[in-house]
Design a protein around this motif. Structure first.
Motif, PDB file in Angstrom:
ATOM      1  N   ARG A 104       5.898 -12.401   9.952  1.00  0.00           N
ATOM      2  CA  ARG A 104       7.213 -13.015   9.725  1.00  0.00           C
ATOM      3  C   ARG A 104       8.314 -11.963   9.659  1.00  0.00           C
ATOM      4  N   GLY A 105       7.982 -10.797   9.140  1.00  0.00           N
ATOM      5  CA  GLY A 105       8.957  -9.718   9.008  1.00  0.00           C
ATOM      6  C   GLY A 105       9.138  -8.902  10.269  1.00  0.00           C
ATOM      7  N   GLY A 106       8.399  -9.197  11.324  1.00  0.00           N
ATOM      8  CA  GLY A 106       8.537  -8.483  12.584  1.00  0.00           C
ATOM      9  C   GLY A 106       7.921  -7.090  12.575  1.00  0.00           C
ATOM     10  N   PHE A 107       6.950  -6.870  11.715  1.00  0.00           N
ATOM     11  CA  PHE A 107       6.301  -5.557  11.664  1.00  0.00           C
ATOM     12  C   PHE A 107       5.374  -5.369  12.858  1.00  0.00           C
ATOM     13  N   SER A 108       5.314  -4.150  13.370  1.00  0.00           N
ATOM     14  CA  SER A 108       4.468  -3.856  14.526  1.00  0.00           C
ATOM     15  C   SER A 108       3.015  -3.653  14.116  1.00  0.00           C
ATOM     16  N   SER A 109       2.791  -3.196  12.883  1.00  0.00           N
ATOM     17  CA  SER A 109       1.419  -2.966  12.426  1.00  0.00           C
ATOM     18  C   SER A 109       1.367  -2.881  10.905  1.00  0.00           C
ATOM     19  N   ILE A 110       0.142  -2.979  10.406  1.00  0.00           N
ATOM     20  CA  ILE A 110      -0.144  -2.707   9.003  1.00  0.00           C
ATOM     21  C   ILE A 110      -1.060  -1.501   8.995  1.00  0.00           C
ATOM     22  N   ARG A 111      -0.731  -0.533   8.164  1.00  0.00           N
ATOM     23  CA  ARG A 111      -1.551   0.673   8.026  1.00  0.00           C
ATOM     24  C   ARG A 111      -1.864   0.898   6.555  1.00  0.00           C
ATOM     25  N   PHE A 112      -2.936   1.587   6.310  1.00  0.00           N
ATOM     26  CA  PHE A 112      -3.252   1.999   4.951  1.00  0.00           C
ATOM     27  C   PHE A 112      -4.272   3.112   4.986  1.00  0.00           C
ATOM     28  N   TYR A 113      -4.327   3.836   3.883  1.00  0.00           N
ATOM     29  CA  TYR A 113      -5.313   4.896   3.708  1.00  0.00           C
ATOM     30  C   TYR A 113      -6.404   4.378   2.793  1.00  0.00           C
ATOM     31  N   VAL A 114      -7.630   4.664   3.163  1.00  0.00           N
ATOM     32  CA  VAL A 114      -8.773   4.336   2.324  1.00  0.00           C
ATOM     33  C   VAL A 114      -9.552   5.628   2.096  1.00  0.00           C
ATOM     34  N   ASP A 115     -10.070   5.788   0.895  1.00  0.00           N
ATOM     35  CA  ASP A 115     -10.840   6.985   0.600  1.00  0.00           C
ATOM     36  C   ASP A 115     -12.064   7.045   1.523  1.00  0.00           C
ATOM     37  N   ARG A 116     -12.350   8.241   2.026  1.00  0.00           N
ATOM     38  CA  ARG A 116     -13.504   8.424   2.932  1.00  0.00           C
ATOM     39  C   ARG A 116     -14.797   7.948   2.308  1.00  0.00           C
ATOM     40  N   ASN A 117     -14.924   8.055   0.993  1.00  0.00           N
ATOM     41  CA  ASN A 117     -16.168   7.673   0.317  1.00  0.00           C
ATOM     42  C   ASN A 117     -16.243   6.185   0.000  1.00  0.00           C
ATOM     43  N   ASN A 118     -15.179   5.448   0.222  1.00  0.00           N
ATOM     44  CA  ASN A 118     -15.151   4.021  -0.102  1.00  0.00           C
ATOM     45  C   ASN A 118     -15.604   3.212   1.120  1.00  0.00           C
ATOM     46  N   TRP A 137      -9.216  15.201   6.403  1.00  0.00           N
ATOM     47  CA  TRP A 137     -10.294  15.837   5.646  1.00  0.00           C
ATOM     48  C   TRP A 137      -9.781  16.501   4.377  1.00  0.00           C
ATOM     49  N   LEU A 138      -8.513  16.908   4.353  1.00  0.00           N
ATOM     50  CA  LEU A 138      -7.956  17.546   3.154  1.00  0.00           C
ATOM     51  C   LEU A 138      -7.757  16.563   2.010  1.00  0.00           C
ATOM     52  N   THR A 139      -7.285  15.347   2.325  1.00  0.00           N
ATOM     53  CA  THR A 139      -7.031  14.362   1.276  1.00  0.00           C
ATOM     54  C   THR A 139      -8.188  13.377   1.090  1.00  0.00           C
ATOM     55  N   HIS A 140      -9.247  13.552   1.856  1.00  0.00           N
ATOM     56  CA  HIS A 140     -10.431  12.681   1.761  1.00  0.00           C
ATOM     57  C   HIS A 140     -10.101  11.226   2.095  1.00  0.00           C
ATOM     58  N   THR A 141      -9.168  11.017   3.034  1.00  0.00           N
ATOM     59  CA  THR A 141      -8.753   9.657   3.362  1.00  0.00           C
ATOM     60  C   THR A 141      -8.884   9.370   4.855  1.00  0.00           C
ATOM     61  N   ILE A 142      -8.946   8.076   5.145  1.00  0.00           N
ATOM     62  CA  ILE A 142      -8.976   7.578   6.516  1.00  0.00           C
ATOM     63  C   ILE A 142      -7.778   6.650   6.674  1.00  0.00           C
ATOM     64  N   LEU A 143      -6.980   6.887   7.703  1.00  0.00           N
ATOM     65  CA  LEU A 143      -5.863   5.996   8.004  1.00  0.00           C
ATOM     66  C   LEU A 143      -6.395   4.886   8.923  1.00  0.00           C
ATOM     67  N   MET A 144      -6.232   3.630   8.476  1.00  0.00           N
ATOM     68  CA  MET A 144      -6.665   2.481   9.258  1.00  0.00           C
ATOM     69  C   MET A 144      -5.431   1.687   9.663  1.00  0.00           C
ATOM     70  N   GLU A 145      -5.538   0.956  10.776  1.00  0.00           N
ATOM     71  CA  GLU A 145      -4.382   0.226  11.289  1.00  0.00           C
ATOM     72  C   GLU A 145      -4.810  -1.057  11.967  1.00  0.00           C
ATOM     73  N   LYS A 146      -3.925  -2.036  11.878  1.00  0.00           N
ATOM     74  CA  LYS A 146      -4.059  -3.280  12.645  1.00  0.00           C
ATOM     75  C   LYS A 146      -2.713  -3.576  13.269  1.00  0.00           C
ATOM     76  N   ARG A 147      -2.702  -3.705  14.588  1.00  0.00           N
ATOM     77  CA  ARG A 147      -1.471  -4.056  15.299  1.00  0.00           C
ATOM     78  C   ARG A 147      -1.207  -5.546  15.086  1.00  0.00           C
ATOM     79  N   MET A 148       0.052  -5.884  14.938  1.00  0.00           N
ATOM     80  CA  MET A 148       0.427  -7.278  14.695  1.00  0.00           C
ATOM     81  C   MET A 148       0.678  -7.998  15.996  1.00  0.00           C
TER      82      MET A 148
END
Length: 148
Positions: A104-118, A137-148
């Motif tokens: 509804r807001g016209g966003f192109s994607s949703i992204r977030f970071y999840v801990d590598r161990n989660n 690898w420095l922050t122990h995170t994975i950036l995930m995305e879904k295009r809208m």
């Protein structure tokens, strides 16, 4: 499902102690959260575009969602449910609400970071159609995305 759950905006004086406890108990053991003090967590919550409490119909808090909006990308900052409410379809229900808001807001994607161990969270988001965009690898995170 939608008759049993609702969302309301964060009320700092009412919710912040609950949010601090929930974050520390559920995320505190992940490397990406090391060094986060109560003050830093509250500062982050205050900077997010939206922080919503996930509520039962009876008014009990069961978790929360927080996101930041940047250049038509919705960055999901945190999605935390109390352990006793996990695995009951609640996250799925609320993620559908977030995705509907993003569309509804016209966003192109949703992204977030999840801990590598989660790994549990990674599998959950992959089921929702999110893909790995980058591993830090420095922050122990994975950036995930879904295009809208």
């Amino acid at each position: 499902m939608n008759k049993n759950w609702r969302i309301r905006r964060r009320i700092p004086e009412l919710d912040d102690l609950y949010l601090l406890t929930l974050i520390k108990e559920n995320l505190g053991h992940y490397p990406s959260s090391y060094g986060l003090t109560d003050e830093k967590i509250i500062d982050l919550l205050n900077k997010y575009t939206e922080v919503f409490l996930l509520m039962s119909k009876a008014g009990s808090r069961v978790g929360f969602l927080a996101w930041t909006e940047k250049a038509k990308v919705m960055l999901l900052e945190l999605c935390v449910l109390e352990p006793r409410y996990q695995g009951k379809g609640i996250a799925t229900y609320f993620m559908k609400k977030v995705e509907s808001r993003a569309r509804r807001g016209g966003f192109s994607s949703i992204r977030f970071y999840v801990d590598r161990n989660n790994e549990r969270a990674q599998r959950l988001y992959q089921r929702f159609g999110y893909t790995v965009k980058r591993i830090n690898w420095l922050t122990h995170t994975i950036l995930m995305e879904k295009r809208m």
